[in-house]
Design an enzyme around this catalytic site. Structure first.
Site, PDB file in Angstrom:
ATOM      1  N   VAL A 157      35.001 -18.657 -13.854  1.00 12.69           N
ATOM      2  CA  VAL A 157      35.721 -18.170 -13.458  1.00 12.69           C
ATOM      3  C   VAL A 157      36.503 -19.571 -13.213  1.00 12.69           C
ATOM      4  CG1 VAL A 157      36.813 -16.746 -11.976  1.00 12.69           C
ATOM      5  CG2 VAL A 157      34.985 -15.939 -13.355  1.00 12.69           C
ATOM      6  N   ARG A 177      38.556 -28.627 -13.733  1.00 17.38           N
ATOM      7  CA  ARG A 177      38.228 -29.823 -13.686  1.00 17.38           C
ATOM      8  C   ARG A 177      36.194 -29.655 -13.955  1.00 17.38           C
ATOM      9  NH1 ARG A 177      41.847 -32.296 -10.134  1.00 17.38           N
ATOM     10  NH2 ARG A 177      40.822 -30.833  -8.303  1.00 17.38           N
ATOM     11  N   ALA A 228      31.202 -22.146  -5.963  1.00 19.22           N
ATOM     12  CA  ALA A 228      32.857 -22.745  -5.961  1.00 19.22           C
ATOM     13  C   ALA A 228      33.169 -23.123  -4.323  1.00 19.22           C
ATOM     14  CB  ALA A 228      33.391 -22.478  -5.972  1.00 19.22           C
ATOM     15  N   ARG A 229      33.182 -21.448  -3.798  1.00 18.25           N
ATOM     16  CA  ARG A 229      33.478 -21.639  -2.023  1.00 18.25           C
ATOM     17  C   ARG A 229      32.566 -20.065  -1.990  1.00 18.25           C
ATOM     18  NH1 ARG A 229      33.308 -26.230  -1.695  1.00 18.25           N
ATOM     19  NH2 ARG A 229      35.148 -27.193  -0.755  1.00 18.25           N
ATOM     20  N   ASP A 250      25.456 -21.515  -4.614  1.00 20.26           N
ATOM     21  CA  ASP A 250      25.245 -23.101  -3.832  1.00 20.26           C
ATOM     22  C   ASP A 250      25.945 -22.979  -2.641  1.00 20.26           C
ATOM     23  OD1 ASP A 250      24.821 -25.570  -2.920  1.00 20.26           O
ATOM     24  OD2 ASP A 250      26.653 -26.721  -3.717  1.00 20.26           O
ATOM     25  N   GLU A 260      28.928 -18.996   5.789  1.00 23.75           N
ATOM     26  CA  GLU A 260      27.541 -19.895   5.665  1.00 23.75           C
ATOM     27  C   GLU A 260      27.431 -19.997   6.712  1.00 23.75           C
ATOM     28  OE1 GLU A 260      28.746 -22.228   1.505  1.00 23.75           O
ATOM     29  OE2 GLU A 260      28.795 -23.517   3.433  1.00 23.75           O
ATOM     30  N   HIS A 318      24.790 -25.550   0.275  1.00 23.60           N
ATOM     31  CA  HIS A 318      26.177 -25.973  -0.100  1.00 23.60           C
ATOM     32  C   HIS A 318      26.244 -27.693  -0.194  1.00 23.60           C
ATOM     33  CE1 HIS A 318      31.385 -25.629   0.762  1.00 23.60           C
ATOM     34  NE2 HIS A 318      30.591 -26.872  -0.335  1.00 23.60           N
ATOM     35  N   ALA A 351      25.965 -29.212  -3.575  1.00 25.87           N
ATOM     36  CA  ALA A 351      26.050 -29.403  -5.241  1.00 25.87           C
ATOM     37  C   ALA A 351      27.019 -30.824  -5.348  1.00 25.87           C
ATOM     38  CB  ALA A 351      26.976 -27.906  -5.616  1.00 25.87           C
ATOM     39  N   PHE A 352      27.820 -31.279  -4.319  1.00 26.51           N
ATOM     40  CA  PHE A 352      28.922 -32.373  -4.602  1.00 26.51           C
ATOM     41  C   PHE A 352      27.194 -34.066  -4.261  1.00 26.51           C
ATOM     42  CE2 PHE A 352      28.361 -30.980  -0.013  1.00 26.51           C
ATOM     43  CZ  PHE A 352      28.527 -32.580   0.277  1.00 26.51           C
TER      44      PHE A 352
END
Ligand code: NAI
Length: 324
Positions: A157, A161, A242-243, A267, A272, A290, A292-293
Site C-alpha cells: 500500500v 520510495r 509507515a505510521r 514497527d 505508540e 519505530h 526501522a529507519f
C-alpha cells in the site's frame, strides 16, 4: 566588516544521535561558516545564536513557529534533519523567503529492509523457533506455519520510495508483488514489474502479506480498520513500517487473537508505544520500537545531506529538497 556566516545545529536536550564536535557536518562547512551545536530544553526560548544563524539544521523537537521565523533575520535555509517537517511553520518561512528543506531518503533502504525482516520473521516463524531453542528444546512446533515464500502474494500500500524498494526485495524472494497507490502514474506496474490493484479492497482480498508504505494524512489515518481487516485473507500477515495511526490496532489485535490474521509485524503502532501487557502478549505479533529507519550509515547520510544543503545556502547557491 564582513560577518562570517554561522550554521547552527539545533537539538533537543539529552539528544543522543549527534555529537558536540559535529564530526559529520564540520567537513562540509568549516571553510565557509562557523558551526555550532546548540542543545535546547523543551519549550525553551531560542537563544540569539540560533536566531542569528545563516542556516539552521534542526533535529526533531524544537518548534520553529511563526514568531521564531519573524526573528530570524539572516537565515537562508532551515533544514530538517529527517523526513517530517511539522515542527516548522513552513508557510511563515516561505513568506519570510526562507527555504525549508528536509532529508526524505536517508532511510529508504533501511525501512524496506525492515519490512522484509518482519515479513521473513513471520513466514519463517523466527521468534517461536528462537524461543524454543533458548528453552533448550529442539522441537519444530511451528512447522506447519513455516511457509515457502515463492508464490505468495506481497501487497504494497503506497508504491513510493520505500514501497518500491520493498517491492524489489519481495520480488527477489519470489513473491508475486501487487500494489495499491492511486497517485503513481499509469504504467508504474510495468516499470517496476508488479501488478496494480484497482482498489485497496482488491489488494486486501488478494495479498497474503499486506505491507503499509503510505504517508499518514487525513486520507490514510485509520485506513486499515475492522472492515479492511475482515477483507484480508484468513491467515494472512500485516506489516506496518509507515505510521502507526494508519492502522487501527484494536481490530488487528482482535484478528490476531481470533486467528483471522496469521501474524503482524509492526514497527509503528497506533498511539505508540504499546500500552498494556495484554497488548504485548497478543499472539503472533512482532513489534519493534519505530526503529526501522535506524542505521549508523543512514544517520551519516542524513547529516551529510543536511550539511551540504546548509553549505549551499550560506554560499548563496540553490538549495534542494525544498518543501515550502
Ligand atoms: P513516498 O512519499 O516516497 O511514498 C509514499 C507513497 O504513498 C506515494 O507513492 C503516495 O502516492 C502513496 N500514497 C499516498 N496516499 C495513499 C493512499 N491513500 N493509498 C495508497 N498509497 C498512497 O514516501 P516514502 O519515503 O516511501 O515513505 C513512506 C512512509 O514511510 C513515510 O510517509 C513515513 O510515514 C514512513 N517512514 C517510516 C520510517 C520508520 O522508521 N518506520 C522512516 C521513514 C519513513
Amino acid at each position: 566588516m564582513n560577518r562570517r556566516p554561522s550554521v547552527v545545529i539545533l537539538c533537543p536536550q539529552e539528544f543522543k544521535f549527534t555529537d558536540h564536535e559535529a564530526t559529520v557536518e564540520r567537513p562540509f562547512l568549516r571553510d565557509v561558516a562557523d558551526l555550532k551545536t546548540v542543545w535546547l530544553g523543551y519549550n525553551a526560548p531560542f537563544p540569539d545564536e540560533v536566531l542569528d544563524a545563516d542556516a539552521l539544521i534542526l533535529w526533531h523537537g524544537p518548534q520553529v513557529t511563526e514568531q521564531v521565523v519573524a526573528r530570524m533575520k539572516n537565515c537562508r535555509a532551515i533544514i530538517r534533519n529527517g523526513v517530517g517537517f511539522d515542527s516548522v511553520d513552513i508557510a511563515a518561512a516561505a513568506r519570510a523567503g526562507i527555504p525549508v528543506c528536509n532529508v526524505p531518503d536517508y532511510g529508504t533502504e533501511e525501512v524496506a529492509d525492515h519490512a522484509m525482516a518482519l515479513t521473513l520473521a513471520l513466514y519463517r516463524q523466527l521468534f517461536p523457533l528462537d524461543a524454543e531453542a533458548k528453552q533448550l528444546g529442539w522441537k519444530i512446533n511451528v512447522a506447519a506455519k513455516m511457509r515457502r515464500l515463492r508464490g505468495q502474494t506481497f501487497g504494497i500500500v503506497g508504491l513510493g520510495r520505500i514501497g518500491t524498494a520493498a517491492a524489489l526485495r519481495a520480488k527477489a524472494f519470489g513473491f508475486r508483488v501487487v500494489f495499491h497507490d492511486p497517485y503513481v502514474p499509469v504504467g508504474t506496474h510495468k516499470a517496476v514489474g508488479v501488478e496494480r490493484m484497482a482498489s485497496l479492497e482488491e489488494l486486501l482480498r488478494t495479498a497474503d502479506t499486506v505491507s503499509i508504505h503510505c504517508p499518514l494524512n487525513d486520507e490514510t489515518r485509520g485506513m486499515i480498520g475492522a472492515p479492511q481487516v475482515a477483507q484480508m485473507k484468513r491467515g494472512s500477515f500485516l506489516v506496518n513500517t509507515a505510521r502507526g495511526d494508519v492502522v487501527q490496532k484494536q481490530p488487528v489485535f482482535e484478528a490476531l487473537r481470533s486467528g483471522h490474521l496469521g501474524g503482524a509485524g509492526l514497527d509503528v503502532v497506533e498511539a505508540e508505544p504499546l500500552r498494556t501487557a495484554e497488548e504485548a502478549a497478543t499472539p503472533n505479533l512482532i513489534v519493534t520500537c519505530h526503529a526501522a529507519f535506524c542505521s549508523p550509515e543512514g544517520m551519516v547520510e542524513m547529516r551529510s545531506t543536511s550539511a551540504s544543503i546548509a553549505r549551499a545556502a550560506v554560499l548563496g547557491q540553490p538549495v534542494w529538497n525544498r518543501v515550502n
